[in-house]
Design a protein around this motif. Structure first.
Motif, PDB file in Angstrom:
ATOM      1  N   CYS A   1       0.707  -1.111  -0.117  1.00  0.00           N
ATOM      2  CA  CYS A   1      -0.024  -0.001   0.058  1.00  0.00           C
ATOM      3  C   CYS A   1       0.670   1.261   0.023  1.00  0.00           C
ATOM      4  O   CYS A   1       1.993   1.368   0.871  1.00  0.00           O
ATOM      5  CB  CYS A   1      -0.867  -0.052   1.187  1.00  0.00           C
TER       6      CYS A   1
ATOM      7  N   GLY B   1       0.102   4.155   1.104  1.00  0.00           N
ATOM      8  CA  GLY B   1      -0.081   4.922   2.284  1.00  0.00           C
ATOM      9  C   GLY B   1       0.784   4.397   3.511  1.00  0.00           C
ATOM     10  O   GLY B   1       1.455   5.024   4.217  1.00  0.00           O
ATOM     11  N   CYS B   2       0.575   3.051   3.725  1.00  0.00           N
ATOM     12  CA  CYS B   2       1.017   2.449   4.987  1.00  0.00           C
ATOM     13  C   CYS B   2       1.979   1.541   4.720  1.00  0.00           C
ATOM     14  O   CYS B   2       2.970   0.833   5.737  1.00  0.00           O
ATOM     15  CB  CYS B   2      -0.077   2.033   5.972  1.00  0.00           C
TER      16      CYS B   2
ATOM     17  N   CYS C   1      -6.079  -1.766   0.874  1.00  0.00           N
ATOM     18  CA  CYS C   1      -5.361  -1.782   1.739  1.00  0.00           C
ATOM     19  C   CYS C   1      -5.889  -2.549   3.056  1.00  0.00           C
ATOM     20  O   CYS C   1      -7.112  -2.220   3.496  1.00  0.00           O
ATOM     21  CB  CYS C   1      -4.765  -0.411   2.317  1.00  0.00           C
TER      22      CYS C   1
ATOM     23  N   THR D   1      -5.154  -2.439   6.297  1.00  0.00           N
ATOM     24  CA  THR D   1      -4.886  -1.887   7.551  1.00  0.00           C
ATOM     25  C   THR D   1      -6.154  -1.094   8.039  1.00  0.00           C
ATOM     26  O   THR D   1      -6.367  -0.086   7.231  1.00  0.00           O
ATOM     27  CB  THR D   1      -3.751  -0.865   7.470  1.00  0.00           C
TER      28      THR D   1
ATOM     29  N   CYS E   1      -6.395   2.783   7.489  1.00  0.00           N
ATOM     30  CA  CYS E   1      -5.850   3.233   6.296  1.00  0.00           C
ATOM     31  C   CYS E   1      -6.955   2.965   5.184  1.00  0.00           C
ATOM     32  O   CYS E   1      -7.449   3.818   4.587  1.00  0.00           O
ATOM     33  CB  CYS E   1      -4.688   2.330   5.811  1.00  0.00           C
TER      34      CYS E   1
HETATM   35 ZN   LIG Z   1      -2.529   1.232   3.887  1.00  0.00          ZN
END
Ligand SMILES: [Zn+2]
Length: 181
Positions: A43, A45-46, A82, A84, A87
């Motif tokens: 991902c 983002g994370c 994702c 998470t 997220c």
């Molecule tokens: Zn993520």
């Protein structure tokens, strides 16, 4: 006789990050259908790895010619979710080197076109490219030409004080301020 899949992977070795599913002869153009591999993707983002598919979409890019014919690659790309908590964003997988964001050509085709238009500007360039089965308008040729990195100026081996002063005067923004006198 070698396996057909082996032949395809030899001819389209530049597309090896993709899974080639079908190659269709469309006369003056060859259409390659491909998809991205099933593996997990991080991902953006994370950084969590995921294989959860949210949906699919297709991207079409022109690739370097084969058999003196244009090649169009239609790629099925995944939009992933994702895993998470907090997220949970969805994102399209990227394939740098094969599919660049917002580009309609593979980087290696852009590189070859760039090499031609750098030597032959204007109509001469587009004529030469059409012989090489790379169809391109003059406007696109110009855009590709303008995106090319400029050649690096030769670096003088010895810099005198005057040279330094000249460079500072010419490009004040590119030099860090000197020590206070
Ligand atoms: Zn993520």
């Amino acid at each position: 006789m070698r396996d057909v899949n082996e032949l395809v992977s030899t001819v389209f070795s530049g597309l090896s990050p993709l899974v080639v599913q079908d190659v269709a002869d469309e006369g003056e153009r060859i259409r390659v259908r491909a998809r991205t591999p099933d593996g997990s993707v991080a991902c953006p983002g994370c950084g969590a790895q995921t294989t959860r598919v949210h949906g699919y979409h297709e991207r079409s890019v022109a690739d370097v010619p084969v058999d003196a014919r244009r090649v169009l690659v239609v790629v099925r790309v995944r939009r992933l979710v994702c895993p998470t908590r907090g997220c949970r964003q969805t994102f399209r997988e990227q394939l740098p080197g094969v599919l660049e964001r917002y580009q309609r050509r593979t980087p290696r085709l852009t590189c070859q076109i760039g090499a031609v238009v750098r030597e032959l500007a204007g109509r001469a360039g587009t004529r030469a490219l059409s012989v090489l089965a790379m169809r391109l308008s003059r406007h696109t040729a110009l855009r590709i030409l303008l995106r090319l990195p400029l050649p690096q100026p030769p670096v003088p081996r010895l810099l005198g004080v005057d040279d330094f002063a000249f460079h500072r005067a010419a490009w004040p923004g590119s030099c860090s301020p000197g020590p206070a006198i």
